[in-house]
Write a protein that holds these residues in place. Structure first.
Motif, PDB file in Angstrom:
ATOM      1  N   ASP A  41      39.973  37.177  41.416  1.00 40.01           N
ATOM      2  CA  ASP A  41      39.603  38.254  40.511  1.00 40.01           C
ATOM      3  C   ASP A  41      39.880  37.831  39.074  1.00 40.01           C
ATOM      4  O   ASP A  41      41.011  37.427  38.757  1.00 40.01           O
ATOM      5  CB  ASP A  41      40.409  39.506  40.854  1.00 40.01           C
ATOM      6  N   ALA A  66      35.579  39.844  33.349  1.00 37.40           N
ATOM      7  CA  ALA A  66      34.847  41.082  33.627  1.00 37.40           C
ATOM      8  C   ALA A  66      34.755  41.947  32.382  1.00 37.40           C
ATOM      9  O   ALA A  66      33.699  42.508  32.065  1.00 37.40           O
ATOM     10  CB  ALA A  66      35.527  41.845  34.760  1.00 37.40           C
ATOM     11  N   GLU A  89      32.368  45.804  36.106  1.00 41.43           N
ATOM     12  CA  GLU A  89      33.562  46.278  36.803  1.00 41.43           C
ATOM     13  C   GLU A  89      34.465  45.133  37.245  1.00 41.43           C
ATOM     14  O   GLU A  89      35.669  45.146  37.009  1.00 41.43           O
ATOM     15  CB  GLU A  89      33.149  47.109  38.019  1.00 41.43           C
ATOM     16  N   ARG A  90      33.865  44.132  37.903  1.00 39.50           N
ATOM     17  CA  ARG A  90      34.654  43.009  38.421  1.00 39.50           C
ATOM     18  C   ARG A  90      33.854  41.716  38.317  1.00 39.50           C
ATOM     19  O   ARG A  90      32.638  41.712  38.529  1.00 39.50           O
ATOM     20  CB  ARG A  90      35.039  43.212  39.893  1.00 39.50           C
ATOM     21  N   LEU A 137      35.665  41.049  50.595  1.00 40.68           N
ATOM     22  CA  LEU A 137      35.320  42.286  49.889  1.00 40.68           C
ATOM     23  C   LEU A 137      35.261  43.477  50.840  1.00 40.68           C
ATOM     24  O   LEU A 137      34.731  44.534  50.485  1.00 40.68           O
ATOM     25  CB  LEU A 137      33.971  42.120  49.182  1.00 40.68           C
ATOM     26  N   PRO A 141      28.451  42.766  47.008  1.00 35.35           N
ATOM     27  CA  PRO A 141      28.489  42.646  45.545  1.00 35.35           C
ATOM     28  C   PRO A 141      27.096  42.821  44.957  1.00 35.35           C
ATOM     29  O   PRO A 141      26.086  42.758  45.664  1.00 35.35           O
ATOM     30  CB  PRO A 141      29.018  41.230  45.324  1.00 35.35           C
ATOM     31  N   THR A 200      29.943  44.498  40.557  1.00 34.67           N
ATOM     32  CA  THR A 200      30.819  43.428  41.018  1.00 34.67           C
ATOM     33  C   THR A 200      29.978  42.161  41.089  1.00 34.67           C
ATOM     34  O   THR A 200      28.976  42.121  41.807  1.00 34.67           O
ATOM     35  CB  THR A 200      31.415  43.738  42.399  1.00 34.67           C
TER      36      THR A 200
END
Length: 397
Positions: free
Chosen positions: A85, A90, A96-97, A227, A232, A372
């Protein structure tokens, strides 16, 4: 050749001809097309709970969806790489990610270990003594390493521009290395001439074996499981020969077939502007790419002017509502350095095309802010650290 009981046969993606999976085969005997392993999905009983109960130790935890049983695999526990992460990136991108799937953690430092593990296992099962391939770099190092483990002779044809690290490790692993002046097509030409002179050599070049993309597909298995099976919004992949993207797309179709996911994530191909045949074809909605006459990029791993898997990649991009993006060398090197400086993750220059491409997609307005995004880091930065350092020195840093 003793294959996994779930493997049915090999099927030509061009003409539909089937080949016995227990027969060593490179290309379709009818039309010369790419062969693809086909599985008996009705016989595969694999659910999320079963996978969650298994140790996360290597890509072979998905052995039902691989051509060979784990106990017969030539493996050094490749796979099981982390999904990292990156909150700072981001925030900078405005999503968001941002997650990096870090394939640099594999045994020889690249995604090619997954490919080599399956392809060399196939060669060992077929009873051959020699394997051969042309490589831009990483694939040669990986195949040589796994061939050594399987007690096979490896013959690798590299362009002179391949990194010093790659050349050194091909030697260290005991491979027979031929360095060819020029770029990848020159090395591929020398390989083809040698292959014609050696009937006993098993070809492991991209898509001349049905098995390299089978190893690459396990990347998508892992990242979706990490995930918690949430899809994603984008997976951005450096694109050279097309093995990685073809593998990821196949993995998505298999997970859909097994009911483990509801949709395949959008796949994006990232290339360098100096050699972007897939991007150029995607932009004009062509079914096949046109080879690049004069490729020119510092990113040697993805400087493949006529990718064997080009048509497969274009199909994958369109079927998943993904896309293709190219950025220049300066932007790619800057992206690799920014990721290292800001997140501590090391990317080889060619791998950094995915990071640069992701930022270009952001600038184009591809993302709304709640996405994401997964970036595939295909190779460790220390393979070509001199290229990144030279870029900094050129700026007086």
């Amino acid at each position: 050749m003793e294959t996994n009981e779930t493997l049915l046969d090999l099927e030509c993606i061009d003409c539909g001809e089937t080949v016995d999976a227990e027969t060593a085969a490179a290309r379709c005997p009818e039309c010369g097309g790419i062969l693809d392993p086909v599985y008996d999905y009705d016989a595969i009983d694999l659910d999320r709970e079963t996978l969650a109960s298994r140790p996360r130790d290597s890509m072979w935890r998905y052995e039902e969806l691989l051509p060979f049983a784990r106990e017969r695999a030539v493996t050094t526990n490749e796979g099981a790489t982390p999904l990292v992460d990156c909150g700072g990136l981001a925030a900078e991108l405005g999503v968001e990610r941002v997650l990096f799937k870090d394939e640099g953690r594999n045994p020889t430092g690249s995604i090619r270990d997954r490919e080599a593990a399956v392809a060399v296992t196939a060669a060992a099962e077929a009873g051959v003594d020699d394997v051969a391939l042309p490589a831009a770099g990483d694939a040669g190092q990986a195949v040589t390493a796994y061939a050594g483990r399987a007690d096979l002779e490896a013959h690798v044809y590299l362009p002179s521009r391949a990194s010093h690290t790659t050349k050194s490790m091909v030697n260290v692993h005991g491979g027979e290395m031929t360095v060819v002046g020029g770029r990848f097509p020159d090395a591929a030409g020398a390989y083809e001439e040698a292959l014609a002179e050696h009937d006993g050599w098993e070809p492991l070049s991209a898509f001349d074996t049905p098995y390299r993309h089978e190893g690459a597909k396990t990347i998508l298995f892992e990242l979706l499981e990490d995930l918690e099976w949430t899809t994603p919004d984008a997976v951005v992949v450096p694109a050279g020969d097309g093995v990685a993207l073809a593998g990821l797309y196949k993995a998505g179709t298999e997970l859909l077939e097994l009911g483990l996911i509801d949709e395949i994530p959008p796949l994006y191909a990232a290339q360098a502007e100096g050699c972007a045949p897939i991007v150029e074809a995607f932009d004009v909605d062509a079914e096949a790419h046109e080879p690049i006459d004069h490729p020119d990029t510092i990113c040697g791993e993805i400087e493949i002017p006529d990718p064997a898997g080009g048509a497969l990649v274009l199909e994958a991009l369109r079927a998943t509502d993904g896309g293709a993006v190219a950025t220049d060398d300066d932007a790619i090197l800057e992206a690799g350095i920014a990721v290292a400086k800001g997140e501590g993750l090391e990317m080889a220059p060619s791998a950094a095309a995915a990071a640069s491409g992701t930022w270009e997609l952001g600038e184009r307005g591809t993302f709304d802010g709640d996405e994401t995004v997964v970036v595939l880091n295909t190779g460790a930065g220390n393979k070509e650290s001199d290229v990144l350092r030279s870029h900094l020195m050129g700026k007086g840093i």
